[in-house]
Design a protein around this motif. Structure first.
Motif, PDB file in Angstrom:
ATOM      1  N   GLY A 103      14.897   2.072  -9.543  1.00 47.83           N
ATOM      2  CA  GLY A 103      14.549   2.229 -10.797  1.00 47.83           C
ATOM      3  C   GLY A 103      13.230   2.596 -10.975  1.00 47.83           C
ATOM      4  O   GLY A 103      12.606   2.548 -12.081  1.00 47.83           O
ATOM      5  N   THR A 104      12.250   2.673  -9.983  1.00 48.29           N
ATOM      6  CA  THR A 104      10.785   3.036 -10.103  1.00 48.29           C
ATOM      7  C   THR A 104      10.493   3.963  -8.763  1.00 48.29           C
ATOM      8  O   THR A 104      11.183   4.150  -7.866  1.00 48.29           O
ATOM      9  N   THR A 105       9.041   4.545  -9.194  1.00 45.46           N
ATOM     10  CA  THR A 105       8.542   5.271  -8.140  1.00 45.46           C
ATOM     11  C   THR A 105       8.290   4.399  -6.868  1.00 45.46           C
ATOM     12  O   THR A 105       7.706   3.257  -7.133  1.00 45.46           O
ATOM     13  N   ILE A 106       8.566   4.999  -5.702  1.00 44.46           N
ATOM     14  CA  ILE A 106       8.114   4.103  -4.469  1.00 44.46           C
ATOM     15  C   ILE A 106       6.603   3.931  -4.474  1.00 44.46           C
ATOM     16  O   ILE A 106       6.178   3.218  -3.498  1.00 44.46           O
ATOM     17  N   GLY A 107       5.792   4.870  -5.016  1.00 43.72           N
ATOM     18  CA  GLY A 107       4.337   4.778  -4.943  1.00 43.72           C
ATOM     19  C   GLY A 107       3.964   3.508  -5.524  1.00 43.72           C
ATOM     20  O   GLY A 107       2.677   3.310  -5.383  1.00 43.72           O
ATOM     21  N   SER A 108       4.935   2.853  -6.524  1.00 46.42           N
ATOM     22  CA  SER A 108       4.285   1.571  -7.193  1.00 46.42           C
ATOM     23  C   SER A 108       4.467   0.365  -6.186  1.00 46.42           C
ATOM     24  O   SER A 108       3.816  -0.696  -6.506  1.00 46.42           O
ATOM     25  N   PHE A 109       5.129   0.697  -5.111  1.00 46.99           N
ATOM     26  CA  PHE A 109       5.243  -0.544  -4.067  1.00 46.99           C
ATOM     27  C   PHE A 109       3.676  -0.842  -3.279  1.00 46.99           C
ATOM     28  O   PHE A 109       3.309   0.078  -2.555  1.00 46.99           O
ATOM     29  N   GLN A 110       3.362  -2.076  -3.333  1.00 46.43           N
ATOM     30  CA  GLN A 110       1.987  -2.173  -2.717  1.00 46.43           C
ATOM     31  C   GLN A 110       1.940  -1.854  -1.267  1.00 46.43           C
ATOM     32  O   GLN A 110       0.933  -1.483  -0.828  1.00 46.43           O
ATOM     33  N   VAL A 111       3.124  -2.176  -0.664  1.00 46.18           N
ATOM     34  CA  VAL A 111       2.907  -2.049   0.976  1.00 46.18           C
ATOM     35  C   VAL A 111       2.778  -0.382   1.078  1.00 46.18           C
ATOM     36  O   VAL A 111       1.976  -0.154   2.214  1.00 46.18           O
ATOM     37  N   LEU A 112       3.390   0.121   0.357  1.00 45.67           N
ATOM     38  CA  LEU A 112       3.369   1.797   0.556  1.00 45.67           C
ATOM     39  C   LEU A 112       1.988   2.279   0.176  1.00 45.67           C
ATOM     40  O   LEU A 112       1.440   3.133   0.825  1.00 45.67           O
ATOM     41  N   GLN A 113       1.302   1.789  -0.853  1.00 51.07           N
ATOM     42  CA  GLN A 113       0.011   2.154  -1.231  1.00 51.07           C
ATOM     43  C   GLN A 113      -0.920   1.928  -0.137  1.00 51.07           C
ATOM     44  O   GLN A 113      -1.652   2.595   0.130  1.00 51.07           O
ATOM     45  N   HIS A 114      -0.795   0.623   0.654  1.00 53.19           N
ATOM     46  CA  HIS A 114      -1.752   0.409   1.849  1.00 53.19           C
ATOM     47  C   HIS A 114      -1.530   1.268   2.736  1.00 53.19           C
ATOM     48  O   HIS A 114      -2.773   1.840   3.297  1.00 53.19           O
ATOM     49  N   ARG A 115      -0.310   1.843   2.897  1.00 49.86           N
ATOM     50  CA  ARG A 115      -0.117   2.779   4.245  1.00 49.86           C
ATOM     51  C   ARG A 115      -0.751   4.337   3.716  1.00 49.86           C
ATOM     52  O   ARG A 115      -1.368   4.964   4.472  1.00 49.86           O
ATOM     53  N   ALA A 116      -0.773   4.578   2.396  1.00 48.90           N
ATOM     54  CA  ALA A 116      -0.949   5.778   1.866  1.00 48.90           C
ATOM     55  C   ALA A 116      -2.804   5.642   2.115  1.00 48.90           C
ATOM     56  O   ALA A 116      -3.422   6.472   2.370  1.00 48.90           O
ATOM     57  N   VAL A 117      -3.418   4.425   1.721  1.00 51.14           N
ATOM     58  CA  VAL A 117      -4.856   4.156   2.118  1.00 51.14           C
ATOM     59  C   VAL A 117      -5.185   4.482   3.370  1.00 51.14           C
ATOM     60  O   VAL A 117      -6.001   5.091   3.725  1.00 51.14           O
ATOM     61  N   ASP A 118      -4.268   4.055   4.389  1.00 44.28           N
ATOM     62  CA  ASP A 118      -4.666   4.167   5.649  1.00 44.28           C
ATOM     63  C   ASP A 118      -4.606   5.559   6.275  1.00 44.28           C
ATOM     64  O   ASP A 118      -5.531   5.998   6.925  1.00 44.28           O
ATOM     65  N   MET A 119      -3.772   6.484   5.729  1.00 43.04           N
ATOM     66  CA  MET A 119      -3.747   7.921   6.016  1.00 43.04           C
ATOM     67  C   MET A 119      -4.849   8.404   5.477  1.00 43.04           C
ATOM     68  O   MET A 119      -5.741   9.211   5.919  1.00 43.04           O
ATOM     69  N   PHE A 120      -5.492   8.208   4.263  1.00 39.84           N
ATOM     70  CA  PHE A 120      -6.957   8.666   3.636  1.00 39.84           C
ATOM     71  C   PHE A 120      -7.853   8.265   4.511  1.00 39.84           C
ATOM     72  O   PHE A 120      -8.947   9.199   4.740  1.00 39.84           O
TER      73      PHE A 120
END
Length: 384
Positions: free
Chosen positions: A270-287
């Motif tokens: 029911g929500t965008t997966i980008g709101s999950f903190q663990v996935l945000q951390h992985r996106a930061v690692d990519m950046f």
């Protein structure tokens, strides 16, 4: 060291970015790939019109007087679009050999043709036994009346199946792994005795295996010193590594943008997966990996034309190590964050991952450049 681009470099970047954005969508690339030669002749003509094909050549030779930084600007844009055309093979590799080793007459006859898009070249340096050692050459060239006779094999010649001519390394003296005794020879595609077997590479480009069976070339085919070409080859390889690093940054930038967009739109529970903190951390690692690679690629581009071969080698090898490590890290995260769709041929993220994997292997992988860097006492030497 000034890292700010000049006005001319900004205009170049804007022009190339706009060209790729307008003409190199994912569906466009598929269509170009299905054409003769595996790329677009129309796009090649556009590169000529923009002056990209003559960019690194001196104005006196029919070019536009650009340097490694200008080449890096073009290659980064090409990385974003996963460009298929033989720019690296013709302009950076073979063109680099002409810039550093050809005489005035050879440049006058070849450079204007390259700049106009009428001549495509390839560089045959790798052999079945050589791996990443540029000096490991079994192909031999022996003097005969009126020129040279060349016999041997070359592998993974980028765009070698569609090139109008191929510059090959051949041994004129010494044993297989001697650093001296290597020459450069221009072999026309229709030369009797030359056999080319083309094939697609994993990243969607083209390459060829070459067999030279007693190929006869005239004296004018020799480029530079018949026995002292290795320093030129190594210098051009360093320039090409810097260009590959810039292309990889373009790929990383696009992979990061595609993945962020997916995280913002894909919904689960029911929500965008980008709101999950663990996935945000992985996106930061990519950046973080992207920005580290961008810094090292910029450094390599600034040092690629350094006259000191050791300083140049340190910079480009350090950059190539970072690019190879980041290719794995960013590629792994991008694929996993997309889930199963990231593994399909229908989604573009996997095509970027294939390309950066090939970029890691071209002209030396992480292990090769780490060993090279260690032999040079590392990137930053301890001051006495």
């Amino acid at each position: 060291m000034d890292f700010d681009p000049s006005d001319e470099q900004r205009l170049l970047k804007e022009s190339v970015d706009r060209l790729v954005a307008d003409h190199y969508g994912f569906d466009d690339r598929r269509r170009y790939q299905a054409g003769p030669g595996g790329f677009s002749e129309a796009m090649w003509a556009r590169y000529a019109e923009l002056g990209l094909l003559g960019l690194p050549f001196a104005e006196a030779d029919g070019g536009f007087g650009g340097g490694p930084v200008e080449t890096a600007i073009v290659m980064e844009a090409f990385g974003r679009g996963l460009v298929l055309e033989p720019y690296l093979a013709t302009v950076v590799l073979a063109g680099g050999l002409l810039r550093h080793a050809a005489d005035a007459g050879q440049k006058a006859g070849l450079v204007p043709e390259i700049a106009a898009g009428r001549l495509r070249l390839a560089f045959g340096y790798a052999e079945p036994q050589s791996r990443y050692d540029l000096f490991d050459v079994e192909t031999r060239a022996e003097r005969v009346e009126g020129g040279w006779r060349i016999s041997g094999r070359k592998g993974l010649v980028l765009h070698g199946d569609s090139a109008d001519a191929v510059i090959v390394t051949a041994r004129t003296a010494g044993d297989r792994r001697d650093r001296a005794g290597i020459g450069l020879f221009l072999v026309r595609a229709d030369a009797p005795g030359l056999t080319r077997q083309g094939y697609p590479t994993q990243d969607g480009l083209r390459a060829a295996e070459l067999v030279l069976d007693g190929v006869r070339v005239g004296g004018e085919a020799l480029i530079g010193d018949p026995g002292g070409a290795l320093p030129v080859v190594e210098r051009v390889a360093d320039e090409a590594v810097a260009a590959l690093c810039a292309e990889a940054v373009g790929c990383f930038d696009e992979m990061n943008a595609i993945t962020l967009d997916y995280l913002k739109t894909r919904q689960q529970f029911g929500t965008t997966i980008g709101s999950f903190q663990v996935l945000q951390h992985r996106a930061v690692d990519m950046f973080v990996e992207l920005e580290q690679s961008r810094s090292m690629a910029l450094y390599a581009g600034m040092m690629a034309d350094d006259e000191d071969p050791q300083e140049r080698a340190r910079a480009v090898s350090a950059a190539k190590v970072q690019i190879g490590k980041s290719a794995r890290a960013i590629g792994r995260e991008a694929i996993q964050l997309h889930g199963g769709v990231g593994m399909t041929m229908e989604h573009r993220i996997g095509h970027y991952f294939k390309r950066v994997t090939m970029l890691d292997l071209l002209l030396g992988d992480v292990g090769h450049h780490l060993a090279r860097l260690a032999a040079l006492d590392g990137l930053v030497r301890e001051q006495a």
